[in-house]
Design an enzyme around this catalytic site. Structure first.
Site, PDB file in Angstrom:
ATOM      1  N   HIS A  11       0.818  -1.217   0.000  1.00  0.00           N
ATOM      2  CA  HIS A  11       0.000   0.000   0.000  1.00  0.00           C
ATOM      3  C   HIS A  11       0.851   1.265   0.000  1.00  0.00           C
ATOM      4  O   HIS A  11       2.046   1.251   0.325  1.00  0.00           O
ATOM      5  CB  HIS A  11      -0.906   0.008   1.231  1.00  0.00           C
ATOM      6  CG  HIS A  11      -0.128  -0.024   2.525  1.00  0.00           C
ATOM      7  ND1 HIS A  11       0.468   1.089   3.064  1.00  0.00           N
ATOM      8  CD2 HIS A  11       0.162  -1.053   3.361  1.00  0.00           C
ATOM      9  CE1 HIS A  11       1.084   0.769   4.177  1.00  0.00           C
ATOM     10  NE2 HIS A  11       0.926  -0.529   4.394  1.00  0.00           N
ATOM     11  N   ARG A  62      -5.603   1.148   4.893  1.00  0.00           N
ATOM     12  CA  ARG A  62      -4.555   1.642   4.007  1.00  0.00           C
ATOM     13  C   ARG A  62      -4.379   0.752   2.777  1.00  0.00           C
ATOM     14  O   ARG A  62      -4.024   1.230   1.705  1.00  0.00           O
ATOM     15  CB  ARG A  62      -3.234   1.809   4.768  1.00  0.00           C
ATOM     16  CG  ARG A  62      -2.696   0.562   5.461  1.00  0.00           C
ATOM     17  CD  ARG A  62      -1.594   0.962   6.438  1.00  0.00           C
ATOM     18  NE  ARG A  62      -0.878  -0.169   7.032  1.00  0.00           N
ATOM     19  CZ  ARG A  62      -1.262  -0.821   8.125  1.00  0.00           C
ATOM     20  NH1 ARG A  62      -2.381  -0.470   8.743  1.00  0.00           N
ATOM     21  NH2 ARG A  62      -0.528  -1.808   8.617  1.00  0.00           N
ATOM     22  N   GLU A  89      -1.076  -6.973   7.303  1.00  0.00           N
ATOM     23  CA  GLU A  89       0.337  -6.842   7.636  1.00  0.00           C
ATOM     24  C   GLU A  89       0.695  -7.837   8.737  1.00  0.00           C
ATOM     25  O   GLU A  89      -0.181  -8.351   9.454  1.00  0.00           O
ATOM     26  CB  GLU A  89       0.618  -5.389   8.100  1.00  0.00           C
ATOM     27  CG  GLU A  89       2.049  -5.094   8.529  1.00  0.00           C
ATOM     28  CD  GLU A  89       3.087  -5.413   7.470  1.00  0.00           C
ATOM     29  OE1 GLU A  89       3.312  -6.616   7.199  1.00  0.00           O
ATOM     30  OE2 GLU A  89       3.687  -4.468   6.920  1.00  0.00           O
ATOM     31  N   HIS A 188       0.432  -5.513   2.009  1.00  0.00           N
ATOM     32  CA  HIS A 188       1.350  -4.853   2.925  1.00  0.00           C
ATOM     33  C   HIS A 188       2.765  -5.348   2.694  1.00  0.00           C
ATOM     34  O   HIS A 188       2.988  -6.327   1.969  1.00  0.00           O
ATOM     35  CB  HIS A 188       0.918  -5.123   4.368  1.00  0.00           C
ATOM     36  CG  HIS A 188      -0.471  -4.667   4.669  1.00  0.00           C
ATOM     37  ND1 HIS A 188      -0.763  -3.460   5.268  1.00  0.00           N
ATOM     38  CD2 HIS A 188      -1.663  -5.261   4.419  1.00  0.00           C
ATOM     39  CE1 HIS A 188      -2.076  -3.321   5.384  1.00  0.00           C
ATOM     40  NE2 HIS A 188      -2.645  -4.401   4.867  1.00  0.00           N
TER      41      HIS A 188
END
Length: 259
Positions: A11, A62, A89, A188
């Site tokens: 991202h 995100r 993530e 991520h």
């Protein structure tokens, strides 16, 4: 010639990326620079002629916001998006919220690199006394996942990320790829590294040196058995990409005093 193509990216820069803090499962929005990164990524992919059929994201904003901005720039807002916690993530446990450079000063750059980049080293787990524990584990997005909240991780190594990502890759993403769909994965840094490790067969030792900058698309060209036809390709200005990679690597180093 490639049988399948897949575009993967970390991202755009998040607010805590900018502050050099371990963000992990804390749900931060993109920074103003991160918004620009995602928009520029979309413009570049459009210029290269990519047409996506399906997008996969984590359940963190995100990741989702980056996908939205890319599709908007490409004029492909209608493309379906599927989100899963399995693309989240890496869970950094007790390190969540801490500043990487300050940790390098206190624990040494090598230890921070091991925590950030190694394959099978798990950081200390998050506990109920952690300031972000309640925010993460009481979030209703995890009530509708495929595991109960009490089975969600409290800390993860990269190996753990790969272990929880692989079922989603094999059961959800691979069938869509094999059906001929052009896939974008907006994920991520560590979920992307884990996927690259699996697809490209990167060794446990070499994965520590794989660094992904924010907002840069990565092209994977695969054969009929989903084996890579060559190394992954960063799409964009290569000099700028190398500078962005160095910026990420420097996050885990002691900050030099300003003159």
């Amino acid at each position: 010639m490639a049988k399948y193509k897949l575009v993967l990216l970390r991202h755009g820069e998040g607010a805590w990326n900018k502050e050099n803090r371990f963000c992990s499962w804390v749900d931060q929005k993109l920074s103003s620079d991160g918004i620009k990164e995602a928009q520029n990524c979309g413009k570049h992919l459009k210029a290269l002629g990519f047409e996506f059929d399906l997008v996969f994201t984590s359940v963190l904003r995100r990741s989702i916001q980056t996908a939205w901005l890319i599709l908007e720039e490409m004029g492909q807002e209608w493309v379906p998006i599927q989100s899963s916690w399995r693309l989240n993530e890496r869970h950094y446990g007790a390190l969540i919220g801490l500043n990487r450079a300050e940790m390098a000063l206190n624990h040494g750059e090598e230890q921070v690199k091991i925590w950030r980049r190694s394959y099978d080293v798990t950081p200390p787990p998050i506990t109920e006394s952690h300031p972000y524990y309640e925010e993460i584990y009481n979030d209703r997005r995890y009530k509708c996942g495929d595991v109960s909240q009490d089975h969600l991780p409290k800390a993860e190594s990269l190996k753990d990320v790969l272990d929880r990502l692989l079922p989603y890759w094999n059961e959800k993403i691979v069938p869509e790829l094999k059906s001929g769909k052009m896939i974008l994965i907006s994920a991520h840094g560590n979920s992307s590294r884990a996927l690259l490790k699996h697809v490209e067969g990167i060794s446990d030792e070499d994965i520590i040196n794989v660094t992904l900058p924010t907002g840069v698309p990565i092209l994977l060209e695969l054969d009929e058995n989903l084996r890579p036809l060559g190394p992954h390709q960063f799409l964009g200005d290569q000099e700028a990409i190398q500078a962005a990679i160095k910026k990420v690597e420097d996050q885990g180093k002691v900050k030099s005093p300003e003159k």
